[in-house]
Design a protein around this motif. Structure first.
Motif, PDB file in Angstrom:
ATOM      1  N   VAL A  52      49.330  65.606  -0.856  1.00 49.92           N
ATOM      2  CA  VAL A  52      48.682  65.238   0.396  1.00 49.92           C
ATOM      3  C   VAL A  52      48.861  66.400   1.361  1.00 49.92           C
ATOM      4  N   ALA A  53      47.775  66.904   1.912  1.00 50.45           N
ATOM      5  CA  ALA A  53      47.835  68.045   2.830  1.00 50.45           C
ATOM      6  C   ALA A  53      47.974  67.570   4.264  1.00 50.45           C
ATOM      7  N   THR A  54      48.598  68.404   5.091  1.00 45.55           N
ATOM      8  CA  THR A  54      48.789  68.075   6.499  1.00 45.55           C
ATOM      9  C   THR A  54      47.771  68.735   7.415  1.00 45.55           C
ATOM     10  N   SER A  55      46.829  69.468   6.842  1.00 46.83           N
ATOM     11  CA  SER A  55      45.793  70.118   7.647  1.00 46.83           C
ATOM     12  C   SER A  55      44.621  70.491   6.746  1.00 46.83           C
ATOM     13  N   ARG A  56      43.502  70.766   7.369  1.00 46.70           N
ATOM     14  CA  ARG A  56      42.342  71.221   6.602  1.00 46.70           C
ATOM     15  C   ARG A  56      42.654  72.549   5.902  1.00 46.70           C
ATOM     16  N   ALA A  57      43.371  73.419   6.605  1.00 45.88           N
ATOM     17  CA  ALA A  57      43.693  74.729   6.029  1.00 45.88           C
ATOM     18  C   ALA A  57      44.535  74.581   4.770  1.00 45.88           C
ATOM     19  N   SER A  58      45.550  73.716   4.813  1.00 51.30           N
ATOM     20  CA  SER A  58      46.396  73.506   3.642  1.00 51.30           C
ATOM     21  C   SER A  58      45.617  72.834   2.520  1.00 51.30           C
ATOM     22  N   PHE A  59      44.754  71.902   2.871  1.00 51.14           N
ATOM     23  CA  PHE A  59      43.925  71.233   1.865  1.00 51.14           C
ATOM     24  C   PHE A  59      43.026  72.238   1.155  1.00 51.14           C
ATOM     25  N   GLN A  60      42.421  73.112   1.930  1.00 49.12           N
ATOM     26  CA  GLN A  60      41.513  74.096   1.338  1.00 49.12           C
ATOM     27  C   GLN A  60      42.252  75.053   0.419  1.00 49.12           C
ATOM     28  N   LEU A  61      43.430  75.525   0.851  1.00 44.68           N
ATOM     29  CA  LEU A  61      44.209  76.436   0.012  1.00 44.68           C
ATOM     30  C   LEU A  61      44.648  75.734  -1.264  1.00 44.68           C
ATOM     31  N   ALA A  62      45.204  74.529  -1.128  1.00 48.88           N
ATOM     32  CA  ALA A  62      45.705  73.800  -2.296  1.00 48.88           C
ATOM     33  C   ALA A  62      44.578  73.485  -3.279  1.00 48.88           C
ATOM     34  N   SER A  63      43.439  73.074  -2.760  1.00 48.40           N
ATOM     35  CA  SER A  63      42.304  72.756  -3.625  1.00 48.40           C
ATOM     36  C   SER A  63      41.813  73.997  -4.353  1.00 48.40           C
ATOM     37  N   ARG A  64      41.750  75.100  -3.628  1.00 49.29           N
ATOM     38  CA  ARG A  64      41.287  76.351  -4.231  1.00 49.29           C
ATOM     39  C   ARG A  64      42.211  76.810  -5.353  1.00 49.29           C
ATOM     40  N   LEU A  65      43.501  76.506  -5.213  1.00 51.49           N
ATOM     41  CA  LEU A  65      44.482  76.925  -6.215  1.00 51.49           C
ATOM     42  C   LEU A  65      44.618  75.922  -7.355  1.00 51.49           C
ATOM     43  N   GLY A  66      43.859  74.837  -7.279  1.00 53.78           N
ATOM     44  CA  GLY A  66      43.829  73.896  -8.393  1.00 53.78           C
ATOM     45  C   GLY A  66      44.771  72.720  -8.314  1.00 53.78           C
TER      46      GLY A  66
END
Length: 231
Positions: A52-66
């Motif tokens: 679970v991400a705490t921000s859009r930025a973290s969500f985008q990075l985590a999603s991009r990294l798989g």
């Protein structure tokens, strides 16, 4: 070691707190990004986790990294949240919110069995307050809310300089659509009292004092990672 090297070392050490099948809260900011990157490498090696991400930025990075992402609506109880801090003291009290995600960071951290903070050694302080305290407020009546914040400081025998956070010359807007007032105090001898007073102010959504939330701090130093455990 540079501060970035210390952050990275602490982030890698935090992987020990993530077990197979864990539900993991991902913090926001440069330090948390090191953990997200390290966790993604473990996932590539076969580790199965949901995040679970705490921000859009973290969500985008985590999603991009798989990384496999979920939400608190689907998974309201998490095993661990790993995040950075702008300051921490010997009582495991924190100041967070320099990245502007303090509200969601606090919601995610308190939805976890425990919170692990990763930091470089510059973040350890004897007394909180050198880093400006972020206070997230609703956009309506910002000046009136600021006046009430100033009054709360005076009740605590504190003096602070209040500044509306800007980005590109315009008021900074959090992912939740709110504004942030950064309060430069210098020292907060009684964070718990200020915590309670700020929470009582209409217009204040939340603030960057994290009290009784963090249980473990992993601090990178020139001599390796030091571990501090509460209680």
């Amino acid at each position: 070691m540079t501060a970035e090297d210390q952050k990275k070392a602490a982030a890698i050490a935090a992987l020990e707190y993530v077990h197979p099948g864990a539900r993991v809260g991902l913090g926001t900011g440069s330090t948390a990004n090191h953990f997200i990157t390290a966790l993604a490498e473990k996932v590539k090696g076969g580790l199965d986790v949901e995040c679970v991400a705490t921000s859009r930025a973290s969500f985008q990075l985590a999603s991009r990294l798989g990384l496999k992402m979920t939400t608190l609506e689907k998974q309201p109880h998490l095993d661990v949240t790993v995040d950075g801090a702008d300051e921490f003291d010997a009582n495991f009290q924190l100041i967070k919110g320099g990245g502007g995600a303090l509200l969601v960071e606090k919601i995610v951290a308190t939805s976890s069995r425990y919170m692990v903070v990763i930091a470089d050694q510059s973040k350890k302080v004897e007394t909180l307050g050198k880093f400006p305290l972020p206070v997230e407020v609703v956009p309506f009546g910002v000046n009136a809310t600021g006046w009430k914040i100033d009054r709360a400081l005076r009740i605590c025998d504190l003096q602070g300089k209040l500044k509306l956070r800007l980005k590109d010359g315009k008021p900074f807007v959090t992912d939740s659509g709110n504004a942030i007032i950064d309060v430069s105090i210098g020292a907060i001898p009684d964070p718990r009292r200020l915590d309670n007073l700020l929470k009582s102010i209409p217009g204040v959504i939340d603030h960057g004092l994290f009290i009784d939330i963090c249980g473990v701090v992993l601090m990178g130093t020139d001599d390796g990672v030091q571990t501090f455990r509460k209680g």
